[in-house]
Design an enzyme around this catalytic site. Sequence first.
Site, PDB file in Angstrom:
ATOM      1  N   ASN A 391       0.821  -1.207   0.000  1.00 29.56           N
ATOM      2  CA  ASN A 391       0.000   0.000   0.000  1.00 29.56           C
ATOM      3  C   ASN A 391       0.858   1.261   0.000  1.00 29.56           C
ATOM      4  OD1 ASN A 391      -2.098   1.931   0.409  1.00 29.56           O
ATOM      5  ND2 ASN A 391      -3.331   0.375   1.404  1.00 29.56           N
ATOM      6  N   ASP A 392       1.340   1.670   1.161  1.00 31.09           N
ATOM      7  CA  ASP A 392       2.064   2.936   1.266  1.00 31.09           C
ATOM      8  C   ASP A 392       3.319   2.973   0.398  1.00 31.09           C
ATOM      9  OD1 ASP A 392       0.186   3.820   3.106  1.00 31.09           O
ATOM     10  OD2 ASP A 392       1.304   3.003   4.805  1.00 31.09           O
ATOM     11  N   VAL A 393       3.969   1.821   0.185  1.00 32.11           N
ATOM     12  CA  VAL A 393       5.240   1.800  -0.545  1.00 32.11           C
ATOM     13  C   VAL A 393       5.055   1.989  -2.043  1.00 32.11           C
ATOM     14  CG1 VAL A 393       6.357   0.367   1.180  1.00 32.11           C
ATOM     15  CG2 VAL A 393       5.232  -0.720  -0.752  1.00 32.11           C
ATOM     16  N   VAL A 394       3.786   2.059  -2.520  1.00 29.73           N
ATOM     17  CA  VAL A 394       3.523   2.305  -3.941  1.00 29.73           C
ATOM     18  C   VAL A 394       2.650   3.541  -4.127  1.00 29.73           C
ATOM     19  CG1 VAL A 394       3.790  -0.102  -4.640  1.00 29.73           C
ATOM     20  CG2 VAL A 394       1.550   0.712  -3.909  1.00 29.73           C
ATOM     21  N   ALA A 432       0.039   4.129   7.145  1.00 30.77           N
ATOM     22  CA  ALA A 432       0.025   5.586   7.227  1.00 30.77           C
ATOM     23  C   ALA A 432      -1.382   6.133   7.429  1.00 30.77           C
ATOM     24  CB  ALA A 432       0.644   6.190   5.969  1.00 30.77           C
TER      25      ALA A 432
END
Length: 471
Positions: A391-394, A432
Amino acid sequence: MNVLDLFGYLIDLLAVLLLALGLKGLSTVRSARSANGLAALAMGLAVLGLLLQLQPDPMAWLWIAIGTAIGGLLGLLTARRVPMTAMPETVALFNGCGGMASLLVAMAVALYDSDGADLVELISIVISVFVGAITFSGSIAAMGKLQGWLGTPGWTQSSVRHGVNIALAIAALVGAFALPGDPTGSPLWLLLVASSLLGIGVTLPIGGADMPVVISLLNSYSGVAAAAAGFVVGSQLLIVAGAMVGAAGLILTQVMCTGMNRSLVSVLFGGALGGSAPVGGGGGEAGYSRIVSCSAEECAMALENAERVVFVPGYGLAVAQAQHALRELSKLLEANGSEVSYAIHPVAGRMPGHMNVLLAEADVPYEQLLEMDTINPEFPRTDVVIVLGANDVVNPDAKNDAQSPLYGMPVLEVDQARQVFVVKRSLGAGYAGIKNALFELPQTAMVFGDAKAVLQQLCTELRSQGVGKAA
C-alpha cells in the site's frame, strides 16, 4: 596455561574466524542459509572453548546440558511452527532473549564474582545491565504490540511520556554511577528496574509503521549488550559478535529510516507514523471516486500478452501465504515468454528482508529480486505490474503531494508502468492511514480478493488459455 586452556583458546579464535565468515555470507541471499549454519557452528565452538577454559564441575556440566537441550528444543519448535506473518514478532522475541542473556551474565558476575573486578569489568557490567534490560523489555513490548496484545496508551502520545522517560533515564544513570562502589547492593537493582521500565516507556508510543525500525534498533542494542557481556566474562567471540551485530543493526536502522523518509529521532521521540490515529484524511475505504475493478479473467488476459511483468509483494501476500501460488504464476508467464521480476521495497512487510525471505521460501530465483533503486527506472518499460497487498510503498503521493504525510518517502514508482493491477481484500488504508492515489489512476484496476485465491485463479485462467502447456 595448561593444554586444555590452550586448546580452548585456539577453539575460541577459530570460532571468531568462522563467525566473521558467516556474517559476511549473510550479505547475499544466495549464501545466507549456509552462512547461518557457519555462524551457528562458530557459536557452538565458542561455547565448547569457553567450557574447556573454565573446566566446570560435573554438576555444572549437567545444568549446562539441560539448559542447552531445553533451549535447543524451544528454538527448533519455534522455527518450525512460526508462520512468516509472525516473523517480526519472533525476531523481536529473539532480540529480547539476547538482551536477557547478556543481562543475566552481567547480573551473575555482579552478585557472585565482583570482588576482584577491575574498573573495566565494572563498567562493562553497567553497560550490559543497562542495554540488556532496555533490549529485553523493549523487545517484549514490541512483540506485544505486533501481536495485538498491547495497545498505545493515551498518555504515551503526549508530552508526559518524555518526562517519565527522562526520570527513568536519570534513575538508571544514578544506579550506573553508584554501582562500581557497591556492585551487589541497591544501585544494581535501581539500574535494572529503571532500565527495564525505560525500555517499555520508549517502545510503547511507537506505532506499527515504525516498528521495523524499532526491531532493527533493538537488534543493534542486543549486540551492544553482548559485546559488554563479552568483556565481563572475557569472551573474545562475544566481543566480536556483539560489535558486529551492533554495527550491522545501526546500519540497517539507518537504511530503514531512509526508506521511510524518517529520522531515528522522530521515530523514537516524535510520535508514530502509524500510531493510534490516522495521519491523514480518508484513511478508510471512503474517499475514492474513480475506482475501476476487474476480474481475475481480465487480469489474466493482460498478463498473457505482457512481455515484461513486475510483481510487488507486500504484507498482504504474507498474510495470505500466497508465495507459492505467486511462484507458480511466474513460471507460467516465463513459459509464455514474459520477463518476470519482483520489486522489493526496503520496508515492505513488517521487518527488514521480510519479502526476500518469503519469496526465497517459494524458490524464487535470487536474481529476480530487485531493490527499489534498481527496479524504479524499469517501470516505464513494464507492461504489467501486479501489486500484492502493498500500500504505502507504492503511493505516488509520496512524490507528488507535498501535503501528504508520506511526502519525501522513497516509493516504488509503479504508476509509471503501462498497466497496474492491485490485489487487495478491500480499499482499506495502509499503516500511514491515508488513501492511495495509485488506486484512482487511469491505468490501475483493482482485483479484490485474497491474494492466494486471486493468484490461483490467474493460474487457472492462463492454463485454460493454453499458457504453459508447451513447458
